[in-house]
Design a protein around this motif. Structure first.
Motif, PDB file in Angstrom:
ATOM      1  N   ARG A 164       0.839  -1.215   0.000  1.00 56.91           N
ATOM      2  CA  ARG A 164       0.000   0.000   0.000  1.00 56.91           C
ATOM      3  C   ARG A 164       0.863   1.250   0.000  1.00 56.91           C
ATOM      4  N   ASP A 183      -3.471  -2.836   8.531  1.00 58.27           N
ATOM      5  CA  ASP A 183      -4.811  -2.344   8.192  1.00 58.27           C
ATOM      6  C   ASP A 183      -4.996  -0.934   8.748  1.00 58.27           C
ATOM      7  N   ASP A 208      -4.716   3.037   6.626  1.00 58.79           N
ATOM      8  CA  ASP A 208      -5.777   4.049   6.560  1.00 58.79           C
ATOM      9  C   ASP A 208      -5.229   5.401   7.017  1.00 58.79           C
TER      10      ASP A 208
HETATM   11 MG    MG Z   1      -8.665  -1.428   6.032  1.00 59.73          MG
END
Ligand code: MG
Ligand code: IPM
Length: 360
Positions: free
Chosen positions: A106, A243, A247
């Motif tokens: 990411r 996770d 964000d």
């Molecule tokens: Mg997430």
């Protein structure tokens, strides 16, 4: 090249953002002489409605039979009361596990055009934000036992050395291709699994002597991401920490709507998805930002199909549309946009504008 792509439109804004990404892929195919064949796959809430299962075996098979998988987003309030193991999100977790994509990449990179959309102070943003979170994706607390007995609920977090080692290697390899700085993020002051994580990372460091490895506790990392994001090059971390941190990292770049992701395993087949959710509140209103999905399609071209020029053509087109001042509402509200000389547009028009800019 001829490639087959499994397409999961999903729920909420999923179908509209995926539509724009497919139009972009079609344009790439035309320009560069490729052929992409799409197979629709039902996954998430729509699959619960249709089959009573968020990812029926036959749908996973279609993904396994394709060269790669493109996903919009799944989930929504409508399925909130569905039992845990049948929720739309469970379909996504089963898909990740079924495809064996243990490494989720990411990027948190600020587009220069969006610097003013970052909630951080200019003095922090101008030092640069360009790092990647390598998130372990098929282990940890997401995949441990979940149970509720009476008024007690339990979720188990387990990692074995081989799972840590293979994601650790991806972290080091990613750092080798960048600025050679790897930050391993864990909670080794409390968790056994984190102490094992740290031990394995340091063992691997002997094999990657050019990479400077540092350790950071996850709570400190959450703080450092907003205090001094320029310090990071590659962060490698376990599933749930990744996770949460991804964000946070997306937000400092302006909008979560801009961030693509790739998930890869041992082979070339990957799962590509924007990191945002299904945003049911704006679904069907043509307001969503298709850029995260369009850039995910670009990542697919690069990582799964080795189509470097094609991927760059998409990124360049996105950059040009941002240069021209076009924004979707997630990036900035109407008043701010007007104040800084930008123009708001919707999902399909943003897609169209990007498509029109693509050149060979
Ligand atoms: Mg997430
Ligand atoms: C993500 C999402 C998923 C996750 C949810 C929808 C299960 O938040 O891709 O980051 O937690 O992995």
């Amino acid at each position: 090249m001829d490639k087959t792509i499994a397409v999961i439109r999903g729920d909420g804004i999923g179908p509209e953002i995926v539509r724009q990404a497919l139009l972009v892929l079609d344009r790439i195919a035309d320009l560069f002489g490729h052929s992409f064949t799409y197979t629709d796959v039902d996954m998430g809430g729509c699959a619960i409605d249709k089959y009573g299962d968020p990812l029926p075996a036959a749908e996973l098979e279609k993904c396994l039979a394709s060269d790669s998988v493109l996903l919009g987003a799944v989930g929504g309030e409508k399925w909130n009361d569905v039992p845990g193991d049948m929720r739309p999100e469970k379909g996504l977790l089963r898909l990740r596990a079924g495809l064996g994509v243990y490494s989720n990449n990411r990027p948190a990179k600020i587009w220069k055009q969006l610097a003013s959309a970052s909630p951080l102070k200019e003095s922090i943003v101008e030092k640069g934000i360009d790092f990647i979170i390598v998130r372990e994706l098929t282990g940890g607390i997401y995949f441990g036992e979940h149970k509720t007995e009476g008024n007690t609920a339990t979720d188990v977090l387990t990692y074995d050395e081989s799972e840590i080692e293979r994601i650790g290697r991806i972290g080091f390899e990613t750092a080798m291709k960048r600025k050679k700085r790897l930050c391993s993020v864990e909670k080794s002051n409390v968790l056994d699994s984190s102490r094992l994580w740290k031990k394995v990372m340091h063992r691997l460091a002997d094999e990657y002597r050019e990479v400077e490895l540092s350790d950071m506790l996850v709570d400190n990392c959450a703080m450092q991401i907003v205090k001094n994001p320029a310090q990071f090059d590659v962060i490698v971390t376990e599933n749930m920490f990744g996770d949460i941190l991804s964000d946070e990292a997306s937000q400092i770049t302006g909008s979560i709507g801009m961030i693509p992701s790739s998930s890869l395993g041992a082979g070339k087949r990957g799962l590509y998805e924007p990191i945002h959710g299904s945003a049911p509140d704006i679904a069907g209103k043509d307001l969503a930002n298709p850029i995260g999905t369009i850039l995910s399609a670009a990542m697919m071209l690069l990582y799964s199909f080795n189509m470097e020029a094609e991927a760059s053509a998409i990124e360049k087109a996105v950059s040009e549309v941002l240069d021209a001042g076009w924004r979707t509402a997630d990036i900035m509200p109407q008043e701010t946009a007007e104040a800084v000389g930008c123009k708001l547009t919707g999902c399909s028009d943003m897609g169209r504008k990007i498509l029109d800019k693509i050149e060979k």
